[in-house]
Motif scaffolding. Structure first.
Motif, PDB file in Angstrom:
ATOM      1  N   ASN A  65       0.516  -1.223  -0.220  1.00 51.29           N
ATOM      2  CA  ASN A  65      -0.199  -0.147  -0.195  1.00 51.29           C
ATOM      3  C   ASN A  65       0.707   1.604  -0.712  1.00 51.29           C
ATOM      4  OD1 ASN A  65      -2.944  -1.093   0.044  1.00 51.29           O
ATOM      5  ND2 ASN A  65      -1.993  -1.831   2.145  1.00 51.29           N
ATOM      6  N   SER A  67       2.665   4.036  -1.306  1.00 48.31           N
ATOM      7  CA  SER A  67       1.729   5.333  -2.623  1.00 48.31           C
ATOM      8  C   SER A  67       3.125   6.601  -2.032  1.00 48.31           C
ATOM      9  CB  SER A  67       0.790   5.822  -2.781  1.00 48.31           C
ATOM     10  OG  SER A  67       1.036   6.579  -0.917  1.00 48.31           O
ATOM     11  N   LEU A  75      -0.147   4.298  -6.382  1.00 50.11           N
ATOM     12  CA  LEU A  75       0.035   3.306  -5.397  1.00 50.11           C
ATOM     13  C   LEU A  75       1.950   3.141  -6.206  1.00 50.11           C
ATOM     14  CD1 LEU A  75      -3.151   1.216  -4.812  1.00 50.11           C
ATOM     15  CD2 LEU A  75      -1.251   2.339  -3.199  1.00 50.11           C
TER      16      LEU A  75
END
Length: 101
Positions: A65, A67, A75
């Motif tokens: 996850n 980013s 992402l």
């Protein structure tokens, strides 16, 4: 990190790699390692050093996850996987003398 992004956008990958030296070691100042790996890999690809970029992209693709924006909007995983697909396959090592196929 923002300076490294700016250098990449200005087609100065060597400068981006220099910018990222501040993120060397265990401390990335809150920036996920996958982000640092991805940005380094993009700079290396721009320099024509895809073989060096490959392991960094593989590592970045493991960031579930993580980013670029820190908010989950951009992402890293799909970006890294996309770039991995665009790179030519890694050269296979030559068989050692005396090895049979």
């Amino acid at each position: 990190m923002n300076v490294a992004f700016a250098d990449l956008n200005l087609h100065r990958p060597q400068a981006a790699l220099e910018d990222l030296k501040t993120f060397a070691g265990a401390s990335h100042e809150g920036v996920p390692e996958a982000v640092v790996d991805y940005v380094k890999a993009v700079a290396l690809v721009q320099l024509g050093r895809g073989v060096e970029a490959f392991p960094l992209l593989q590592s970045a693709a493991q960031g579930k996850n993580d980013s670029l924006d820190g908010c989950g909007s951009i992402l890293i995983r799909p970006l890294a996987n996309n770039l991995l697909e665009q790179l030519p396959p890694l050269p296979q090592p030559a068989p050692a003398a005396g090895e049979q196929h």
